[in-house]
Structure formats: structure tokens, C-alpha cells
Scaffold this motif. Structure first.
Motif, short mmCIF file in Angstrom:
data_model
loop_
_atom_site.label_atom_id
_atom_site.label_comp_id
_atom_site.label_asym_id
_atom_site.label_seq_id
_atom_site.Cartn_x
_atom_site.Cartn_y
_atom_site.Cartn_z
N HIS A 94 -46.67 10.09 90.40
CA HIS A 94 -45.49 10.04 89.54
C HIS A 94 -45.85 9.71 88.09
O HIS A 94 -45.58 10.51 87.20
N THR A 95 -46.46 8.55 87.84
CA THR A 95 -46.65 8.08 86.47
C THR A 95 -48.11 7.75 86.19
O THR A 95 -48.76 7.06 86.98
N HIS A 129 -45.55 13.48 87.11
CA HIS A 129 -44.26 13.79 86.51
C HIS A 129 -44.12 13.18 85.11
O HIS A 129 -43.45 13.74 84.25
N ARG A 130 -44.75 12.01 84.91
CA ARG A 130 -44.54 11.24 83.67
C ARG A 130 -45.87 10.75 83.12
O ARG A 130 -46.72 10.26 83.86
N GLU A 132 -47.19 8.13 80.09
CA GLU A 132 -46.73 7.09 79.18
C GLU A 132 -47.83 6.67 78.21
O GLU A 132 -49.02 6.75 78.52
N SER A 174 -42.89 8.04 76.32
CA SER A 174 -43.16 8.87 77.50
C SER A 174 -42.93 10.34 77.20
O SER A 174 -42.20 10.70 76.28
N LYS A 175 -43.59 11.12 78.04
CA LYS A 175 -43.34 12.56 78.06
C LYS A 175 -43.28 12.93 79.55
O LYS A 175 -44.10 12.46 80.35
N LEU A 176 -42.31 13.75 79.90
CA LEU A 176 -42.19 14.23 81.28
C LEU A 176 -42.77 15.62 81.37
O LEU A 176 -42.75 16.39 80.39
N LYS A 177 -43.21 15.97 82.55
CA LYS A 177 -43.73 17.31 82.78
C LYS A 177 -42.71 18.37 82.37
O LYS A 177 -43.06 19.42 81.85
N THR A 178 -41.45 18.07 82.57
CA THR A 178 -40.38 19.01 82.23
C THR A 178 -40.08 19.06 80.73
O THR A 178 -39.31 19.94 80.30
N ASP A 179 -40.67 18.16 79.94
CA ASP A 179 -40.45 18.16 78.49
C ASP A 179 -41.26 19.24 77.79
O ASP A 179 -41.02 19.51 76.63
#
Length: 180
Positions: A94-95, A129-130, A132, A174-179
Motif C-alpha cells: 500500500h504505502t 498505491h501511495r 509519501e 503524498s502521491k497516489l498511483k492514480t495521480d
């Protein structure tokens, strides 16, 4: 979870920080950057050859055992260490968190910004996913990296970092994979 041992860029190469022959160079950089590394209490203590060897041995062990941290040295095109970046696994799958330092003689060349961008891609390619980045609010140079890379400022952890005999705030980006 595994990450590549080497990541190439036109301007530099990220190599797993596992080569003991680089220990003296590593220790020298840390010793010469004591003021700049004041926000890095652990790294700033690696200013002797013995401590640098022990740190690199620890990095080797983490890589070999697919541990929770993966550190790279940033090598310029002449194979000189100019900095370091790392991935800390916070929550498997996840992170992950990015961290970095740069030799003061190499600032302004984009090494860290470009290297974090490469690590970000490796983290997302590995299925996270994330990603940081945490920065002491007073470390202005460090804060500029996630800002340049369009990370989202999630917040300010008030008084969480104890340095210089006082508490400091830490910014969480943070940056998300979807960003992407």
C-alpha cells in the motif's frame, strides 16, 4: 517486494547502496555535510569509515532479505557519489516513503528531484498505491522536492520531530498511483 538494484538516468545512475568499497566516500560526504544533514539525525552519525561500513552492511542485508528499506547511492556520470535516495516500506502493498540527501557541492543540478521521480515510478510499478515524503518544516531544500514533483500536501504533523533540543513540525506529502 523487490526493486531494481540499478536504475539509469541520462544524468546519473542509482545503484543499490551495497558496495563496501564506497564506504570511505560515503563517510567523507557525511562528515563534510554535518550542517546540511542536521535534519537527518541517523545519517549525520555515519561520518567514520567504520560506521559507513556498518551502514552499508545493513543496506546489503536489507536488499538480500527483501527488507523494509531499499537505499541507493546517486552516482554522477564519473561514478562519484553525489547523494542518496531510499524507499521505506510502511505498509506492504500500500504505502512506501521516499527519503533523500545530497552532497552540498551538488545542489541545484536536479539529482534528487529526478531520482525521487524514478523511485516513485519503481514504487508504483511494484504495485504500491501511495508514495509519501516527510520533511521537517524547517528543511526548506527538502520541502522543495515534493513541491516540484506536484505531490499533495496532506498535512503538518505538529511537534513530532525532536531535533536541536526542541520539537519541530513535519510536512507530509503524498502521491497516489492514480495521480499520474
Amino acid at each position: 517486494m523487490s526493486f531494481p538494484q540499478t536504475i539509469n538516468h541520462n544524468d546519473f545512475t542509482l545503484k543499490a547502496a551495497t558496495d563496501i568499497s564506497k564506504a570511505q566516500e560515503f563517510a567523507t560526504i557525511v562528515a563534510e555535510n554535518q550542517y546540511e544533514f542536521r535534519f537527518l539525525p541517523h545519517t549525520s552519525k555515519i561520518s567514520t569509515l567504520e560506521k559507513a561500513i556498518a551502514e552499508i552492511e545493513g543496506f546489503k542485508n536489507m536488499w538480500a532479505n527483501n527488507g523494509s528499506m531499499f537505499f541507493y547511492f546517486i552516482f554522477d556520470n564519473s561514478d562519484k557519489i553525489v547523494g542518496s535516495v531510499g524507499i521505506k516500506i510502511k505498509d506492504e502493498g500500500h504505502t512506501a516513503e521516499g527519503c533523500y540527501w545530497l552532497n552540498k557541492t551538488e545542489t541545484g543540478k536536479g539529482y534528487v528531484t529526478k531520482a525521487i521521480k524514478l523511485l516513485e515510478q519503481a514504487v508504483f510499478d511494484a504495485g504500491y498505491h501511495r508514495f509519501e515524503i516527510l520533511c521537517n518544516v524547517d528543511n526548506k531544500a527538502s520541502v522543495r522536492v515534493p513541491e516540484r514533483l506536484n505531490y499533495h500536501l496532506d498535512g503538518n504533523w505538529r511537534g513530532i520531530d525532536y531535533l536541536f533540543e526542541q520539537y519541530h513540525d513535519v510536512l507530509v506529502f503524498s502521491k497516489l498511483k492514480t495521480d499520474k
